[in-house]
Design a protein around this motif. Structure first.
Motif, mmCIF file in Angstrom:
data_model
loop_
_atom_site.group_PDB
_atom_site.id
_atom_site.type_symbol
_atom_site.label_atom_id
_atom_site.label_comp_id
_atom_site.label_asym_id
_atom_site.label_seq_id
_atom_site.Cartn_x
_atom_site.Cartn_y
_atom_site.Cartn_z
ATOM 1 N N ALA A 129 0.841 -1.198 0.000
ATOM 2 C CA ALA A 129 0.000 0.000 0.000
ATOM 3 C C ALA A 129 0.875 1.247 0.000
ATOM 4 O O ALA A 129 2.041 1.216 0.416
ATOM 5 C CB ALA A 129 -0.921 0.011 1.217
ATOM 6 N N ARG A 130 0.316 2.349 -0.475
ATOM 7 C CA ARG A 130 1.023 3.635 -0.444
ATOM 8 C C ARG A 130 0.741 4.314 0.889
ATOM 9 O O ARG A 130 -0.421 4.545 1.233
ATOM 10 C CB ARG A 130 0.556 4.516 -1.590
ATOM 11 N N PRO A 131 1.761 4.652 1.669
ATOM 12 C CA PRO A 131 1.515 5.274 2.977
ATOM 13 C C PRO A 131 1.064 6.725 2.838
ATOM 14 O O PRO A 131 1.477 7.435 1.922
ATOM 15 C CB PRO A 131 2.883 5.197 3.663
ATOM 16 N N LEU A 132 0.225 7.130 3.774
ATOM 17 C CA LEU A 132 -0.177 8.532 3.896
ATOM 18 C C LEU A 132 0.274 8.995 5.273
ATOM 19 O O LEU A 132 -0.209 8.488 6.292
ATOM 20 C CB LEU A 132 -1.694 8.686 3.740
ATOM 21 N N ILE A 133 1.198 9.943 5.281
ATOM 22 C CA ILE A 133 1.769 10.406 6.542
ATOM 23 C C ILE A 133 0.744 11.229 7.321
ATOM 24 O O ILE A 133 0.023 12.046 6.759
ATOM 25 C CB ILE A 133 3.045 11.233 6.288
ATOM 26 N N ASN A 134 0.723 10.987 8.630
ATOM 27 C CA ASN A 134 -0.229 11.674 9.514
ATOM 28 C C ASN A 134 0.458 12.898 10.117
ATOM 29 O O ASN A 134 1.023 12.838 11.211
ATOM 30 C CB ASN A 134 -0.692 10.706 10.599
ATOM 31 N N ASP A 135 0.388 14.017 9.423
ATOM 32 C CA ASP A 135 1.058 15.231 9.890
ATOM 33 C C ASP A 135 0.441 15.794 11.164
ATOM 34 O O ASP A 135 1.090 16.549 11.890
ATOM 35 C CB ASP A 135 1.012 16.310 8.799
ATOM 36 N N ALA A 136 -0.835 15.444 11.424
ATOM 37 C CA ALA A 136 -1.527 15.983 12.592
ATOM 38 C C ALA A 136 -1.604 14.986 13.738
ATOM 39 O O ALA A 136 -2.191 15.278 14.781
ATOM 40 C CB ALA A 136 -2.943 16.428 12.199
ATOM 41 N N GLY A 137 -1.025 13.793 13.551
ATOM 42 C CA GLY A 137 -1.117 12.774 14.586
ATOM 43 C C GLY A 137 0.029 11.795 14.500
ATOM 44 O O GLY A 137 1.160 12.170 14.182
ATOM 45 N N LEU A 138 -0.267 10.511 14.739
ATOM 46 C CA LEU A 138 0.785 9.507 14.799
ATOM 47 C C LEU A 138 0.637 8.427 13.730
ATOM 48 O O LEU A 138 1.506 8.247 12.884
ATOM 49 C CB LEU A 138 0.796 8.854 16.190
ATOM 50 N N SER A 139 -0.467 7.704 13.760
ATOM 51 C CA SER A 139 -0.622 6.529 12.899
ATOM 52 C C SER A 139 -0.853 6.920 11.448
ATOM 53 O O SER A 139 -1.653 7.809 11.145
ATOM 54 C CB SER A 139 -1.792 5.677 13.386
#
Length: 240
Positions: A129-139
């Motif tokens: 899967a392509r990751p989506l970074i959580n700029d406002a959190g953690l996971s």
């Protein structure tokens, strides 16, 4: 472009939490001309999530899933999506690096607290899967084929959606009119507008404001403009 929204959480079904994610996403997508064809709420059950993801991913151009992405017992959204595609959950290098930075920053800001975070587990998303970074959190979230997995926490969901918003576009346009004509008096006129111009027609009463909101929708700009003009000649149009 036609999409489905799948919101995950026992708290949504019990009424403990208002489903603002679905409303916000539907508004964002509709504003981009995307047709939202389904909105569903499902419990924190892996099999149920997987069933809906499997069904929607083949029926629509894209499916947006929001739900718990952490590692508490009720955070099973990612597990359900992985099962739908028969994929295992694997730590993602990009997600791992981002989580390490986030944890380090937290530790620096809160030196008196001990953070028991399993970074490998937090960084796990379905294989390939392509990751989506959580700029406002953690996971992290992810994109797996046509399925977009976003956090359930509204602030995190909105931030992550902005990173992929440009991947959603459609041809649906809308026109909105307001009238203080009684809804019962509008039935025939609105039916005629729908049938004559092949546009979607909706009537939404706002009793506090004392008017009805009339919404025309379709993919043919010319038909919409003609329908709007035709309707203006037949109802009492007022300002919002």
């Amino acid at each position: 472009m036609q999409v489905a929204l799948l919101t995950v959480g026992d708290e949504l079904l019990s009424g403990d939490t208002e489903n603002t994610n679905a409303t916000w996403l539907a508004r964002q997508l509709s504003g981009r001309g995307v047709a939202v064809k389904r909105i569903a709420v499902v419990p924190d059950e892996v099999s149920v999530i997987a069933e809906h993801v499997s069904k929607y991913s083949t029926a629509f151009d894209a499916t947006l899933v929001t739900g718990g992405l952490g590692r508490t017992p009720d955070d099973v959204t990612m597990d359900g999506v992985a099962r739908a595609f028969d994929r295992s959950l694997q730590p993602n290098e990009l997600a791992r690096a981002d989580i390490e930075q986030t944890v380090a920053a937290l530790a620096e800001r809160r030196p008196n607290l001990s953070f028991d975070i399993e970074i490998e587990t937090e960084a796990a998303i379905p294989e390939n899967a392509r990751p989506l970074i959580n700029d406002a959190g953690l996971s992290p979230g992810c994109v797996l084929e046509t399925v977009y997995v976003l956090p359930g926490i509204p602030e995190e969901m909105r931030s992550m959606f902005t990173s992929v918003a440009d991947e959603f576009a459609g041809e649906v346009q809308t026109r909105v009119l307001y009238t203080n004509d009684p809804e019962s008096n509008l039935v025939g006129t609105l039916t005629d507008a729908r049938d004559r111009f092949d546009v979607g027609v909706g009537c939404y009463p706002n009793r506090d404001a004392g008017h009805n909101r009339l919404k025309l929708s379709g993919t043919d700009k010319s038909a919409l403009e003609t329908a709007e003009s035709w309707l203006r000649d037949r109802v009492t149009v007022v300002e919002e």
